[in-house]
Design an enzyme around this catalytic site. Structure first.
Site, PDB file in Angstrom:
ATOM      1  N   PHE A  33       0.940  -1.256  -0.088  1.00 45.67           N
ATOM      2  CA  PHE A  33       0.100  -0.057   0.086  1.00 45.67           C
ATOM      3  C   PHE A  33       0.571   1.196  -0.114  1.00 45.67           C
ATOM      4  CE2 PHE A  33      -2.445  -3.416   1.889  1.00 45.67           C
ATOM      5  CZ  PHE A  33      -3.552  -3.495   1.398  1.00 45.67           C
ATOM      6  N   GLU A  42       4.186   6.255  -3.673  1.00 47.71           N
ATOM      7  CA  GLU A  42       5.284   7.038  -4.022  1.00 47.71           C
ATOM      8  C   GLU A  42       5.447   8.297  -3.586  1.00 47.71           C
ATOM      9  OE1 GLU A  42       5.452   6.541  -8.552  1.00 47.71           O
ATOM     10  OE2 GLU A  42       5.138   4.662  -8.306  1.00 47.71           O
ATOM     11  N   CYS A  82      -0.980   3.301 -10.552  1.00 47.95           N
ATOM     12  CA  CYS A  82      -1.844   2.298  -9.768  1.00 47.95           C
ATOM     13  C   CYS A  82      -3.102   2.515 -10.010  1.00 47.95           C
ATOM     14  CB  CYS A  82      -1.683   2.308  -7.984  1.00 47.95           C
ATOM     15  SG  CYS A  82       0.123   1.628  -7.826  1.00 47.95           S
ATOM     16  N   LYS A 128      -4.962   1.720 -13.545  1.00 45.92           N
ATOM     17  CA  LYS A 128      -4.860   0.372 -14.244  1.00 45.92           C
ATOM     18  C   LYS A 128      -5.777  -0.576 -12.908  1.00 45.92           C
ATOM     19  CE  LYS A 128      -0.627  -1.501 -12.243  1.00 45.92           C
ATOM     20  NZ  LYS A 128      -1.064  -2.498 -11.312  1.00 45.92           N
TER      21      LYS A 128
HETATM   22  N1  LIG Z   1       4.803   1.960  -7.605  1.00 45.30           N
HETATM   23  C1  LIG Z   1       3.308   1.804  -6.768  1.00 45.30           C
HETATM   24  O1  LIG Z   1       3.078   3.102  -5.959  1.00 45.30           O
HETATM   25  C2  LIG Z   1       2.832   0.700  -6.140  1.00 45.30           C
HETATM   26  C3  LIG Z   1       2.290   1.014  -4.847  1.00 45.30           C
HETATM   27  C4  LIG Z   1       1.850  -0.574  -4.462  1.00 45.30           C
HETATM   28  C5  LIG Z   1       1.581  -1.458  -5.472  1.00 45.30           C
HETATM   29  N2  LIG Z   1       2.194  -1.706  -6.690  1.00 45.30           N
HETATM   30  C6  LIG Z   1       2.086  -2.549  -7.317  1.00 45.30           C
HETATM   31  O2  LIG Z   1       3.605  -3.402  -7.246  1.00 45.30           O
HETATM   32  C7  LIG Z   1       3.729  -3.902  -8.672  1.00 45.30           C
HETATM   33  C8  LIG Z   1       5.094  -3.374  -9.070  1.00 45.30           C
HETATM   34  O3  LIG Z   1       4.801  -1.928  -9.206  1.00 45.30           O
HETATM   35  P1  LIG Z   1       6.287  -0.973  -9.555  1.00 45.30           P
HETATM   36  O4  LIG Z   1       5.692   0.163  -9.710  1.00 45.30           O
HETATM   37  O5  LIG Z   1       7.269  -1.239  -8.378  1.00 45.30           O
HETATM   38  O6  LIG Z   1       6.825  -1.430 -10.911  1.00 45.30           O
HETATM   39  P2  LIG Z   1       7.993  -1.243 -11.850  1.00 45.30           P
HETATM   40  O7  LIG Z   1       7.625  -1.124 -13.277  1.00 45.30           O
HETATM   41  O8  LIG Z   1       8.581   0.010 -11.201  1.00 45.30           O
HETATM   42  O9  LIG Z   1       9.155  -2.288 -11.365  1.00 45.30           O
HETATM   43  C9  LIG Z   1       8.901  -3.576 -11.987  1.00 45.30           C
HETATM   44  C10 LIG Z   1      10.205  -4.525 -11.956  1.00 45.30           C
HETATM   45  O10 LIG Z   1      10.072  -5.562 -12.059  1.00 45.30           O
HETATM   46  C11 LIG Z   1      11.116  -6.157 -13.271  1.00 45.30           C
HETATM   47  N3  LIG Z   1      10.809  -7.449 -13.545  1.00 45.30           N
HETATM   48  C12 LIG Z   1       9.492  -7.933 -14.406  1.00 45.30           C
HETATM   49  N4  LIG Z   1       9.944  -9.047 -14.719  1.00 45.30           N
HETATM   50  C13 LIG Z   1      10.907  -9.798 -13.817  1.00 45.30           C
HETATM   51  C14 LIG Z   1      11.493 -11.079 -13.812  1.00 45.30           C
HETATM   52  N5  LIG Z   1      10.744 -12.059 -14.081  1.00 45.30           N
HETATM   53  N6  LIG Z   1      12.540 -11.131 -12.906  1.00 45.30           N
HETATM   54  C15 LIG Z   1      13.252 -10.009 -12.377  1.00 45.30           C
HETATM   55  N7  LIG Z   1      12.591  -8.669 -12.618  1.00 45.30           N
HETATM   56  C16 LIG Z   1      11.515  -8.566 -13.356  1.00 45.30           C
HETATM   57  C17 LIG Z   1      11.123  -4.987 -14.260  1.00 45.30           C
HETATM   58  O11 LIG Z   1      12.258  -4.956 -14.758  1.00 45.30           O
HETATM   59  C18 LIG Z   1      10.966  -3.839 -13.364  1.00 45.30           C
HETATM   60  O12 LIG Z   1      12.209  -3.151 -12.847  1.00 45.30           O
HETATM   61  C19 LIG Z   1       2.752  -3.698  -9.536  1.00 45.30           C
HETATM   62  O13 LIG Z   1       1.809  -4.858  -9.239  1.00 45.30           O
HETATM   63  C20 LIG Z   1       2.087  -2.259  -8.810  1.00 45.30           C
HETATM   64  O14 LIG Z   1       0.691  -2.504  -9.125  1.00 45.30           O
HETATM   65  C21 LIG Z   1       2.842  -0.482  -7.107  1.00 45.30           C
END
Ligand SMILES: NC(=O)c1ccc[n+]([C@@H]2O[C@H](COP(=O)([O-])OP(=O)(O)OC[C@H]3O[C@@H](n4cnc5c(N)ncnc54)[C@H](O)[C@@H]3O)[C@@H](O)[C@H]2O)c1
Length: 440
Positions: free
Chosen positions: A152, A155, A263, A266
């Site tokens: 939760f 950023e 977030c 999507k």
């Molecule tokens: N950004 C936010 O504020 C936030 C907050 C809560 C939840 N989330 C959720 O968390 C998840 C990640 O979000 P994010 O913003 O950190 O995404 P992001 O795109 O910043 O990071 C994802 C990373 O995963 C890596 N990756 C993908 N497949 C891989 C694999 N097989 N092995 C190793 N690395 C791999 C990518 O290269 C990328 O660096 C999403 O489901 C998002 O909805 C995000």
């Protein structure tokens, strides 16, 4: 405990660094070699306040490691987190689970001994079952449990959110896995963050329900703001008047250009699809998503109206590009649709953002990037504030007026008192605060 984080993006890197800070030994694995090379050199690939320090101190202490290949890190781990992206699938809005499934396959091949595999990515209800089936198929012999633990953090405030969360949600019916998760998070709930242990599907749905509710609150106040403009009311006072009611609460009641980010857009779409597939549509969320989508271009038209209805051949200065302050994240930022609307109407856009320019260049064409606030404003026909970075909250208004060709300011975050700008002779347009309220 030994923790491996698959995906070193906003969520994986912050969670990994914070778990290391609590004393666990963490390896962050990412398949993007440039990201890992940067981290190994001590460079943080994203902008998140405080993250560089916490990464550096834990690398120094020998508790935080990076890798592009997961085999070693997964083999020795007690807990493996999946923190990869789950973007909207092109065309239909379903969450794209390609990265999650791929990670599950790779993890399956590498686990040794009892391992708890935790989905931290935001994933549709039932994804835990699918991850479990994938691992079981690849490794029928493996000793493991699959747990849901949605994240939760916000950023821009990610470290504080991770270290002092309002709650920790863990979805598992496996007692042994529950114990491992309790031990992992013990430093946090000693700090009094409630730990909710529930079943896996409930945990998966909690995340979508939370984001959809917050998106609904924002969209509600945005529509009330539009109504305020029609009927001569002040949305900030309406928000205060309702927010002081404890049942409503004051947060997420700031009218603005519509929500964006990695977030809410999507996740609302994905919840709509999950609900439709389950024959239990969430019509409120369908509407929220549709209303928010059209709002962004409507904000572009609001700017055009403030410029007298025509921006062809004019220069519009834009302050703030990222979807919110204190991040460099441009995913689904309202600035994208607003700027395109202005460009479609013939305007030249000159923009400044403290951290987002590098990412903005990958999604926007034809924008001129200025070195600082005043260089963006110099000679422009109007100024638009899209993101409320602190640096924009106390502009030198005399200088702004001197530099602008026409004294037009559109403040899409309501960060200025209208009296101040109107009193100085600006045409000042904000959200849900009609000018008529401030005329004698
Ligand atoms: N950004 C936010 O504020 C936030 C907050 C809560 C939840 N989330 C959720 O968390 C998840 C990640 O979000 P994010 O913003 O950190 O995404 P992001 O795109 O910043 O990071 C994802 C990373 O995963 C890596 N990756 C993908 N497949 C891989 C694999 N097989 N092995 C190793 N690395 C791999 C990518 O290269 C990328 O660096 C999403 O489901 C998002 O909805 C995000």
């Amino acid at each position: 405990m030994r923790v491996t984080m698959i995906g070193a993006g906003y969520v994986g890197l912050v969670s990994g660094a914070c778990f290391a800070d609590f004393g666990h030994v963490v390896t962050c694995v990412d398949k993007d070699p440039a990201k890992i090379a940067a981290l190994e050199k001590g460079h943080i690939p994203i902008f998140e306040p405080g993250l560089a320090d916490i990464v550096a101190s834990n690398v120094q202490a020998g508790r935080l490691f990076f890798a592009t290949e997961l085999t070693e890190a997964v083999r020795s781990a007690d807990v493996v987190f999946i923190a990869v992206g789950t973007p909207s699938r092109r065309g239909d809005g379903h969450a794209d689970l390609t990265y999650v499934h791929q990670a599950a396959r790779e993890i399956a091949a590498a686990i040794e001994g009892y391992t708890v595999i935790v989905t931290k990515s935001t994933v549709p209800v039932g994804t835990g079952d699918a991850v479990e089936a994938i691992i079981r198929e690849v490794r029928p012999d493996a000793d493991f449990a699959v747990v849901s633990n949605p994240e939760f953090l916000r950023e821009g405030a990610a470290i504080a959110d991770f270290k002092r969360p309002d709650r920790i949600v863990v979805g598992t019916e496996d007692e042994r896995a529950g114990e491992v998760m309790r031990a992992l998070y013990r430093p946090l709930y000693l700090n009094q963050s409630p730990l909710i242990i529930t079943n896996r599907r409930t945990a998966e749905l909690i995340k979508y329900a939370a984001n959809a509710f917050l998106a609904t609150k924002i969209t509600f106040i945005n529509e009330i703001a539009d109504l305020c403009e029609r009927v001569g009311a002040n949305v900030q006072e309406v928000a205060r008047g309702i927010g002081l009611d404890n049942r409503i609460g004051p947060k997420f009641l700031h009218a603005g250009p519509g929500y964006g980010g990695s977030c809410f857009p999507k996740d609302t779409l994905a919840l709509v699809k999950i609900a439709q597939d389950a024959d239990s549509p969430v019509r409120i969320v369908e509407t929220v998503s549709a209303v928010n989508e059209v709002r962004k271009r409507a904000m572009g038209r609001k700017v055009i109206a403030a410029c007298g209805g025509d921006v062809a051949g004019k220069t519009v200065a834009v302050l703030g590009l990222t979807f919110k302050p204190n991040t460099d994240d441009m995913r689904e930022a309202p600035s994208i649709a607003i700027i395109r609307t202005l460009q479609d109407a013939g305007a030249t856009v000159r923009a400044y953002d403290p951290e987002g320019v590098e990412q903005a260049k990958t999604v926007l064409d034809g924008v001129i990037y200025a070195e600082n606030v005043y260089a963006a404003i110099d000679g422009a026909d109007a100024l638009v504030i899209i993101t409320e970075w602190d640096a924009f909250r106390a502009l030198d208004l005399d200088r702004v007026k001197q530099l602008l060709r026409e004294p037009v300011v559109v403040d899409l975050r309501n960060i200025y008192p209208p009296q101040d700008l109107l009193g100085r002779g600006f045409t000042y347009v904000s959200v849900g605060r009609p000018q008529a309220l401030y005329e004698d």
